[in-house]
Design an enzyme around this catalytic site. Structure first.
Site: not given
Ligand code: SF4
Ligand code: SF4
Length: 149
Positions: A46
């Protein structure tokens, strides 16, 4: 800009696994490298960077897009709770650097209640066109903000 874990810095604490809303941070348990986190599917990232800011070892970096920085750059984020700021460090392939600093929100880290601690919406609320906890949190019951001249 999806994330990736530097296995040399990761100590396998699992905090990124717990916080990732997309469930793509997983832990491997290799006999060669031990318990290490890794992003199993960067396409589903995300790009929220919750994992980046949560990682106590600063082991998670981002792969920047080409419109943000040319290939072969390094982009790291450091969360400095003492200075109450998040620092983004960008190192270009020619060795030059850029740094951006942003204040951490005013609420204490970890003090925002989790969704599980919120009241369960009623059937009427589920069926309505309102968003979760609207208007309570969006304060739309006090009227929409209008531009002032
Ligand atoms: Fe991507 Fe990290 Fe967010 Fe998970 S927590 S969606 S790996 S940015
Ligand atoms: Fe490794 Fe950081 Fe994830 Fe902990 S939060 S498992 S140190 S990448």
């Amino acid at each position: 800009m999806p994330t990736y874990v530097d296995p040399n810095k990761c100590d396998g604490c699992g905090k990124c696994v717990d916080i990732c809303p997309s469930d793509i941070m997983h832990l491997s348990n290799s006999i060669f490298s031990g318990r290490k986190a890794y992003n199993i599917e960067p396409n589903y990232c995300w790009e929220c960077y919750s994992c980046v800011k949560e990682c106590p070892q600063h082991a998670i970096d981002m792969r920047g897009y080409a419109d943000f920085a040319p290939l072969d750059h390094k982009l790291t984020v450091l969360r400095d709770e003492e200075k109450n700021e998040v620092r983004w460090k960008l190192k270009y392939r020619d060795g030059s650097k850029n740094e951006f600093k942003f204040p951490i929100r005013t609420k204490a880290w970890g003090s925002i209640p989790s969704p599980q601690s919120q009241k369960v919406p009623t059937k009427e609320q589920f069926d309505s066109q309102f968003l979760s906890h609207e208007p309570e949190y969006l304060k739309t019951d006090q009227g929409l903000v209008t531009a002032k001249r």
